[in-house]
Scaffold this active site. Structure first.
Site, PDB file in Angstrom:
ATOM      1  N   LYS A 154       4.447  38.135  -4.546  1.00  0.00           N
ATOM      2  CA  LYS A 154       3.038  37.963  -4.894  1.00  0.00           C
ATOM      3  C   LYS A 154       2.219  39.159  -4.398  1.00  0.00           C
ATOM      4  CE  LYS A 154       1.374  33.775  -4.809  1.00  0.00           C
ATOM      5  NZ  LYS A 154       1.296  33.498  -6.264  1.00  0.00           N
ATOM      6  N   GLU A 213       4.445  39.247  -9.307  1.00  0.00           N
ATOM      7  CA  GLU A 213       3.097  39.002  -9.791  1.00  0.00           C
ATOM      8  C   GLU A 213       2.388  40.338  -9.985  1.00  0.00           C
ATOM      9  OE1 GLU A 213       0.353  35.640  -8.175  1.00  0.00           O
ATOM     10  OE2 GLU A 213      -0.097  37.447  -7.027  1.00  0.00           O
ATOM     11  N   LYS A 251       2.001  24.547  -4.533  1.00  0.00           N
ATOM     12  CA  LYS A 251       0.723  23.966  -4.092  1.00  0.00           C
ATOM     13  C   LYS A 251       0.841  22.437  -4.109  1.00  0.00           C
ATOM     14  CE  LYS A 251      -1.751  27.988  -5.845  1.00  0.00           C
ATOM     15  NZ  LYS A 251      -2.688  28.524  -6.849  1.00  0.00           N
ATOM     16  N   ARG A 267       0.808  -1.221   0.000  1.00  0.00           N
ATOM     17  CA  ARG A 267       0.000   0.000   0.000  1.00  0.00           C
ATOM     18  C   ARG A 267       0.839   1.267   0.000  1.00  0.00           C
ATOM     19  NH1 ARG A 267      -3.201   1.738  -2.666  1.00  0.00           N
ATOM     20  NH2 ARG A 267      -4.179  -0.302  -2.477  1.00  0.00           N
ATOM     21  N   ASP A 313      -1.327  37.673 -13.163  1.00  0.00           N
ATOM     22  CA  ASP A 313      -2.228  37.027 -12.221  1.00  0.00           C
ATOM     23  C   ASP A 313      -3.679  37.168 -12.651  1.00  0.00           C
ATOM     24  OD1 ASP A 313      -3.129  35.774  -9.858  1.00  0.00           O
ATOM     25  OD2 ASP A 313      -3.388  37.714  -8.883  1.00  0.00           O
TER      26      ASP A 313
END
Length: 265
Positions: free
Chosen positions: A164, A197, A132, A97, A219
Site C-alpha cells: 500500500k 496500490e 477493515k 442475545r 487508489d
C-alpha cells in the site's frame, strides 16, 4: 472457520455476557422448564450465521435441538422463520442475545455484499472485501461476504503481499517496494501473490515496467481516471475490463439484518 477456533470465540462471548449468571432469567424461570423459541426474520436480505448459531447452541447446551427451515445464503423476507430451537427455557434465554448479535451482523454483511455484487453481475467483475473488519470476527465477516456472493481478498497479512501507499513510501518508491517483495518471496520460499496500490499514472507505469505485480490496485481514482488507467494496464496485458472492486464498506459500514428470537407459546 475452524470449529475449535470458533468455540474459543464462543467461550469469550458468553463470558462477556453472562459472567456469574443470567440473574434475570434465574430469578423467574424454573431450572427444568422446557420450551421453544423461533428465529423470525424482520427484514429483506441474505441469511448468514445459521451454522455458527448451531455451534453457539451446542456449546451452551448440547441437549437443545434445532429444527431448521432456512440455510446460510438463502434470500429472506420479513416473516420468514429460519429455525426453531427446543430445550430448557433458561438455556434459550441465555443463548438468545449472543446468537442474534452474530447472525444479525453476518446477515448484514452478506446482504451488503449481495447488493454490491448485483450491481456488476453482468460485467464479469467481482466485489472483494478488505481487512477493515471487526477485531475477532474477521473470519465470520469474510465468510458472510462469500455467502452474499462477494469474494474474499486476503484473510490477513500472512497470505498475500499487498504493497500500500505507506509501504511504497517507506521503501523508497514503487520499484524498490516491488523488487524487495519479489526477492523476499524467493528468499523465504513463499509463493505469495504480489499486489501494489498505485496513486497516479506515474506509479502505474513504474509498476508495469517491473513486470512483477500480479494485481494493480487503483487508489481513489475518479471513474474517468479509472477508465484511463484500466486502458493503460490492459494494453500491457492485451485484455480488457476491471477484474475486481475492493469495498471496505462490506465489513465496516453494513446494516445489521433485523431478526428476533421469540418464544413459541
Amino acid at each position: 472457520m475452524d470449529k475449535q477456533e470458533l468455540r474459543k470465540l464462543i467461550a469469550i462471548w458468553f463470558e462477556e455476557d453472562i459472567r456469574d449468571g443470567d440473574h434475570t432469567s434465574l430469578s423467574c424461570i424454573p431450572a427444568t422448564q422446557m420450551g421453544c423459541q423461533q428465529l423470525i426474520i424482520k427484514d429483506t436480505g441474505v441469511l448468514a450465521g445459521v451454522e455458527v448459531a448451531k455451534e453457539i447452541i451446542n456449546y451452551f447446551d448440547p441437549e437443545c435441538r434445532m429444527e431448521q427451515f432456512l440455510h446460510d445464503g438463502d434470500h429472506v423476507k420479513p416473516g420468514d422463520v429460519a429455525f426453531k430451537v427446543y430445550g430448557k427455557e433458561l438455556s434459550l434465554l441465555q443463548i438468545e442475545r449472543t446468537m442474534l448479535n452474530i447472525m444479525q451482523r453476518m446477515s448484514g454483511v452478506a446482504t451488503t455484499a449481495h447488493k454490491y455484487q448485483s450491481l456488476i453481475e453482468d460485467t464479469g467483475c467481482h466485489v472483494l472485501d478488505t481487512r477493515k473488519t471487526t477485531p475477532g470476527l474477521r473470519y465470520l465477516e469474510k465468510e458472510a461476504v462469500a455467502l452474499g456472493g462477494g469474494m474474499n481478498h486476503r484473510i490477513g497479512l500472512f497470505d498475500m503481499i499487498l504493497l500500500k501507499d505507506n509501504h511504497v513510501d517507506f521503501a523508497g518508491g514503487i520499484t524498490n517496494a516491488l523488487t524487495r517483495a519479489r526477492d523476499y518471496c524467493k528468499e523465504k520460499g513463499k509463493n505469495l501473490k504480489i499486489e501494489i496500490e498505485c496513486r497516479n499514472f506515474e506509479e502505474i507505469n513504474e509498476a508495469l515496467a517491473t513486470n512483477i505485480p500480479d494485481r494493480i490496485m487503483l487508489d481513489n481514482f475518479t471513474p474517468e481516471k479509472t477508465g484511463e488507467a484500466v486502458k493503460l494496464i490492459r494494453e500491457w496485458e492485451r485484455s480488457a475490463g476491471v477484474d475486481f472492486v475492493s469495498v471496505g464498506a462490506l465489513t465496516h459500514s453494513y446494516k445489521s439484518l433485523d431478526m428476533s428470537f421469540k418464544a413459541v407459546k
